[in-house]
Write a protein that holds these residues in place. Structure first.
Motif, PDB file in Angstrom:
ATOM      1  N   ASP A 210       0.831  -1.209   0.000  1.00 56.40           N
ATOM      2  CA  ASP A 210       0.000   0.000   0.000  1.00 56.40           C
ATOM      3  C   ASP A 210       0.865   1.258   0.000  1.00 56.40           C
ATOM      4  O   ASP A 210       0.590   2.220  -0.730  1.00 56.40           O
ATOM      5  CB  ASP A 210      -0.944   0.011   1.206  1.00 56.40           C
ATOM      6  CG  ASP A 210      -2.103  -0.960   1.062  1.00 56.40           C
ATOM      7  OD1 ASP A 210      -2.364  -1.431  -0.075  1.00 56.40           O
ATOM      8  OD2 ASP A 210      -2.756  -1.259   2.092  1.00 56.40           O
TER       9      ASP A 210
ATOM     10  N   GLU B 159       0.970   3.894  -3.033  1.00 54.48           N
ATOM     11  CA  GLU B 159       0.648   5.308  -2.808  1.00 54.48           C
ATOM     12  C   GLU B 159       1.773   6.201  -3.308  1.00 54.48           C
ATOM     13  O   GLU B 159       1.543   7.220  -3.935  1.00 54.48           O
ATOM     14  CB  GLU B 159       0.414   5.542  -1.309  1.00 54.48           C
ATOM     15  CG  GLU B 159      -0.019   6.960  -0.981  1.00 54.48           C
ATOM     16  CD  GLU B 159      -0.280   7.146   0.494  1.00 54.48           C
ATOM     17  OE1 GLU B 159      -0.131   8.298   0.957  1.00 54.48           O
ATOM     18  OE2 GLU B 159      -0.620   6.175   1.189  1.00 54.48           O
TER      19      GLU B 159
ATOM     20  N   ASP C 131      -3.742   3.298  -7.830  1.00 50.43           N
ATOM     21  CA  ASP C 131      -4.989   3.118  -7.089  1.00 50.43           C
ATOM     22  C   ASP C 131      -5.144   1.636  -6.755  1.00 50.43           C
ATOM     23  O   ASP C 131      -5.491   0.824  -7.614  1.00 50.43           O
ATOM     24  CB  ASP C 131      -6.176   3.613  -7.917  1.00 50.43           C
ATOM     25  CG  ASP C 131      -7.492   3.515  -7.174  1.00 50.43           C
ATOM     26  OD1 ASP C 131      -7.472   3.313  -5.946  1.00 50.43           O
ATOM     27  OD2 ASP C 131      -8.542   3.644  -7.824  1.00 50.43           O
TER      28      ASP C 131
END
Length: 120
Positions: A60, A64, A69
């Motif tokens: 994640d 990011e 996404d």
């Protein structure tokens, strides 16, 4: 004579009791081993869940940083997986139908052949 028969019966009961006791001890050992195995498996699952959570957090963070996404990528993966599962199910259904059709046509030709042979 009555005492001799009683002694034999008591001997049989004693042997049966010893056999049951042996089996009970074996069963107890198996239960203990199963508990140990279950605990080891539970510990492994917990460790793997922690590692997966750590990896998810890293992915994640990287996503990011790169501007990816994660939710849309995950959704696309789930859609592709569902489509593949649907295709496999349809393929299995088609194979089952073609197998039963082949069997039916083979049975019909065998019936025709046996009818022709019996009429000769």
């Amino acid at each position: 004579m009555g005492l001799g028969g009683t002694a034999k019966k008591l001997q049989k009961v004693t042997e049966m009791a010893e056999d049951v006791y042996t089996r009970l001890n074996d069963l107890r050992d198996q239960v203990v081993q199963m508990r140990e195995t279950t605990q080891e498996t539970s510990d492994r699952v917990d460790r793997l869940e922690r590692e997966a959570a750590e990896m998810r957090a890293l992915l994640d963070a990287l996503a990011e940083k790169e501007g990816i996404d994660v939710e849309s990528v995950t959704a696309e993966a789930h859609i592709a997986e569902a489509e593949q599962t649907d295709e496999e199910a349809a393929s299995e259904t088609d194979e089952g139908e073609s197998t039963s059709e082949t069997t039916e046509s083979e049975s019909a030709s065998e019936t025709t052949e046996s009818g022709s042979a019996s009429s000769k």
